[in-house]
Scaffold this motif. Structure first.
Motif, mmCIF file in Angstrom:
data_model
loop_
_atom_site.group_PDB
_atom_site.id
_atom_site.type_symbol
_atom_site.label_atom_id
_atom_site.label_comp_id
_atom_site.label_asym_id
_atom_site.label_seq_id
_atom_site.Cartn_x
_atom_site.Cartn_y
_atom_site.Cartn_z
ATOM 1 N N SER A 1 0.816 -1.142 -0.100
ATOM 2 C CA SER A 1 -0.127 -0.082 -0.144
ATOM 3 C C SER A 1 0.712 1.222 -0.086
ATOM 4 O O SER A 1 0.545 2.321 -0.632
ATOM 5 C CB SER A 1 -0.900 0.012 1.085
ATOM 6 O OG SER A 1 -1.835 -1.086 1.117
ATOM 7 N N THR B 1 0.753 3.860 -2.973
ATOM 8 C CA THR B 1 0.342 5.248 -2.938
ATOM 9 C C THR B 1 1.652 6.219 -2.987
ATOM 10 O O THR B 1 1.267 7.048 -3.807
ATOM 11 C CB THR B 1 0.088 5.355 -1.303
ATOM 12 O OG1 THR B 1 -1.198 4.464 -0.983
ATOM 13 C CG2 THR B 1 -0.399 6.513 -1.050
ATOM 14 N N ALA C 1 -4.189 -0.547 4.561
ATOM 15 C CA ALA C 1 -3.676 -1.673 4.416
ATOM 16 C C ALA C 1 -4.589 -2.856 5.446
ATOM 17 O O ALA C 1 -4.683 -3.951 4.921
ATOM 18 C CB ALA C 1 -2.324 -1.894 5.173
#
Length: 310
Positions: A110, A114, A197
């Motif tokens: 994640s 991101t 997450a």
């Protein structure tokens, strides 16, 4: 001692997987102090993950010793198990490894995704935005919708659309900018990442989605509070509320890239009500009680894991 420890950790993990997040998400007091509530949510998430992994690990290692340090030492040095190793022990150890790998792996994935998305959006935006002459460290984007957002990271970017500048007056623009700067200064994206997450790793767990939504709302409320402290107008609460309503009135999410934090990020209605009808702040004893409870919650699984060794 290890079977009792495993049961205690499993009970704690069950409590932190459903009833505790449900109660915290429905409670009214977090809106009175979003910062303390965010600390509590971080404690719930960390303690919950440690409890479930610890319960599986402790049960799986029970044949090798009477405490976790003793059992780990025996396994790492190649000593044979003192008791018969059954299939459920191997299953528990496998599940502990899989769950730990999934949680940490999804967290890392994640973060990587991101970070890449933010870097890509930042690079694209830097080609089309222009520095603001009136607002330092702010970029202007030609876009008819009222949009304001920030992209956190090593090179943070705070963007206002031309539609937002046309829609708001000077005080309202200052309120929006202060809100976005609060996100950047307090690194709110890092507070959100574990819950992104958690929801991705355990989508079947209702508490994961509930926790993520609650933390998103609290992050926005915290940014509102920080912004209010820096505003100089006569009615800063009404000013910020009007800015939020104006931004929310545009096309939903228009122009806001993935991974950005926007002034209309979450729970705009609840935030406007909170600004216009502010709840009474938590008392000092209540704040300290919540923070101590969060600290004890983080300490409890660690104590359960290590106490049998003493």
């Amino acid at each position: 001692m290890l079977p009792a420890t495993a049961v205690s950790l499993a009970v704690l993990a069950a409590l932190l997987a459903w009833p505790v997040p449900a109660l915290l998400a429905r409670a009214r007091w977090p809106r009175r102090d979003p910062l303390v509530a965010l600390v509590c949510w971080q404690a719930v998430g960390l303690a919950g993950g440690l409890s479930i992994i610890g319960a599986l690990l402790v049960h799986g290692l029970a044949p090798w010793g009477h405490s976790l340090p003793e059992a780990l030492g025996a396994v790492l040095t190649g000593h044979p198990a003192g008791d018969p190793v059954r299939g459920d022990h191997w299953v528990a150890l496998t599940l502990a490894g899989v769950l730990a790998s999934e949680l940490l792996g999804v967290l890392l994935l994640s973060w990587v995704r991101t970070t890449r998305a933010r870097r890509r959006h930042r690079e694209l935006l830097e080609l089309v935005v222009q520095p603001s002459a009136d607002l330092p460290d702010t970029r202007l984007l030609e876009h008819p919708a009222p949009v304001a957002f920030c992209i956190p990271g090593a090179r943070p970017l705070l963007v206002l659309s031309s539609g937002m500048v046309a829609e708001l007056d000077e005080d309202q623009l200052a309120a929006v900018v202060a809100h976005e700067r609060a996100h950047l200064r307090e690194h709110h994206h890092l507070l959100l990442l574990p819950f992104v997450a958690w929801e991705a790793a355990l989508p079947v767990l209702p508490a994961a989605g509930r926790a993520h939504a609650a933390v998103r709302e609290l992050v926005e409320m915290r940014a509102d509070d920080v912004a209010l402290a820096s505003l100089a107008g006569r009615v800063p609460r009404r000013t910020l509320a009007r800015a939020i309503v104006a931004a929310a009135g545009g096309p939903g999410g228009a122009g806001v890239p993935d991974g950005a934090l926007a002034v209309t990020g979450s729970a705009t209605g609840a935030r406007v009500i909170r600004l216009l009808e502010p709840p009474s702040p938590l008392s000092a004893p209540a704040r300290w009680a919540a923070l101590i409870a969060a600290g004890l919650l983080l300490l409890l699984p660690t104590v359960l894991l290590l106490a049998p060794a003493f």
